[in-house]
Motif scaffolding. Structure first.
Motif, mmCIF file in Angstrom:
data_model
loop_
_atom_site.group_PDB
_atom_site.id
_atom_site.type_symbol
_atom_site.label_atom_id
_atom_site.label_comp_id
_atom_site.label_asym_id
_atom_site.label_seq_id
_atom_site.Cartn_x
_atom_site.Cartn_y
_atom_site.Cartn_z
ATOM 1 N N LEU A 152 0.833 -1.199 0.000
ATOM 2 C CA LEU A 152 0.000 0.000 0.000
ATOM 3 C C LEU A 152 0.872 1.256 0.000
ATOM 4 O O LEU A 152 0.540 2.250 -0.657
ATOM 5 C CB LEU A 152 -0.936 -0.004 1.195
ATOM 6 C CG LEU A 152 -2.026 -1.090 1.207
ATOM 7 C CD1 LEU A 152 -2.820 -1.016 2.502
ATOM 8 C CD2 LEU A 152 -2.956 -0.963 0.010
ATOM 9 N N GLY A 156 0.713 4.201 -2.846
ATOM 10 C CA GLY A 156 0.488 5.584 -2.457
ATOM 11 C C GLY A 156 1.574 6.513 -2.984
ATOM 12 O O GLY A 156 1.281 7.625 -3.465
ATOM 13 N N HIS A 185 -8.138 2.928 0.570
ATOM 14 C CA HIS A 185 -7.058 3.914 0.588
ATOM 15 C C HIS A 185 -7.050 4.815 -0.648
ATOM 16 O O HIS A 185 -6.714 6.007 -0.539
ATOM 17 C CB HIS A 185 -5.699 3.211 0.694
ATOM 18 C CG HIS A 185 -5.330 2.776 2.072
ATOM 19 N ND1 HIS A 185 -5.851 1.637 2.655
ATOM 20 C CD2 HIS A 185 -4.493 3.328 2.987
ATOM 21 C CE1 HIS A 185 -5.333 1.506 3.871
ATOM 22 N NE2 HIS A 185 -4.520 2.511 4.096
#
Length: 312
Positions: A152, A156, A185
């Motif tokens: 993740l 990002g 997210h």
């Protein structure tokens, strides 16, 4: 998710081959057109199911150009362009852009295991900068095959560095919690999350994902389209049940030769059984098992393919 470039049902399309293992462009283009007419919004070509990494650099260009020349629209194609080589990845991505494709699916560099997020960020940064924009990049998260996952944190960082270029992900891990985490997210930033597993189609759409890119869509896409259109209710639930059953049937034997066996029997063209080593065609016993399992799952007959073998 609204306005996803490849929102809906996408087949990870099988690549047709001739007896000498060269691409059978006529048959492949015909299969692509059949998929688009029978439930697919788009096609992931030259991915795992399409045996991309069993084809050479020039062959991969030939396959894309060949089906475009035979009338498959570039706008619905998401070619796999990820290679262990940075140079090959860049050139294949540029080639897809030049042909009019809107997006590509990119494996991480998969030969060297255990790269750091910093190393992967540097590699993808080079890809994006050398390609120069103009085409969406979808990350291919398949750690069981590549042994190189996308964290993740890495996603990002890439989204922050390259907004609008790093557009989404195909998650073939089978880990729905990971898919949901990516949606939670990043979906707010327009990041498109596609399931590589048929059993999650209804669930991922409800949670804000974009759809699916799956191998079994070679045979079950019309049911996936029902789920995509209806989302909830008895009809959608029944179609999702068929997706679940066909996924189970497809994985009851080796996946890629198993799907080839189904299409071979459905079309009456033995050439669909041709598969590049190290993969091998199914044995007669395995082939019968695959066929019977797909029948029991409710996916057969396949509309428009003649079903010469249906009565056998």
């Amino acid at each position: 998710m609204k306005d996803a470039l490849f929102g809906g049902v996408n087949a990870a399309a099988l690549t047709a081959m001739k007896p000498d293992f060269s691409p059978d462009l006529d048959r492949f283009a015909g299969h692509c057109k059949w998929l688009l007419a029978n439930g697919c919004n788009g096609l992931g070509i030259l991915g795992t199911t399409g045996e991309a990494n069993s084809f050479g650099f020039d062959e991969r260009k030939e396959i894309l150009e060949g089906i475009l020349a035979r009338g498959v629209p570039a706008s619905v194609l998401m070619p796999g362009t990820g290679c262990a080589s940075l140079t090959d990845t860049v050139e294949l991505t540029k080639h897809a852009k030049a042909q009019g494709c809107r997006g590509v699916l990119v494996l991480p560099p998969f030969y060297y295991k255990g790269p750091s997020d910093d190393g992967l960020f540097a590699w993808f940064s080079e890809v994006v900068n050398r390609v120069g924009g103009g085409i969406a990049i979808y990350l291919y998260h398949f750690p069981q095959q590549s042994a190189v996952p996308f964290s993740l944190d890495l996603i990002g960082r890439l989204l922050k560095a390259f907004p609008g270029v790093i557009k989404g992900v195909k998650d073939s891990s089978g880990d729905y919690a990971n898919m949901k985490a990516m949606i939670d997210h990043f979906a707010k930033d327009g990041f498109e999350v596609y399931s590589g597993s048929d059993e999650f189609v209804q669930r991922i759409l409800a949670d804000g994902g974009a759809g699916c890119i799956t191998a079994a869509s070679n045979v079950n896409a019309r049911f996936g389209q029902v789920v995509y259109q209806k989302r909830t209710g008895a009809e959608a639930d029944a179609a999702q049940a068929v997706l679940n059953a066909t996924r189970k049937a497809a994985t009851a034997v080796p996946l890629i030769p198993g799907l080839r066996e189904i299409i071979a029997r459905a079309t009456g063209h033995d050439g669909w059984r041709t598969i590049r080593p190290p993969h091998l065609p199914l044995s007669a016993e395995q082939g019968q098992k695959a066929w019977e399992a797909m029948q029991a799952a409710g996916a057969l007959p396949l509309p428009g393919l003649g079903m010469k073998a249906a009565a056998e």
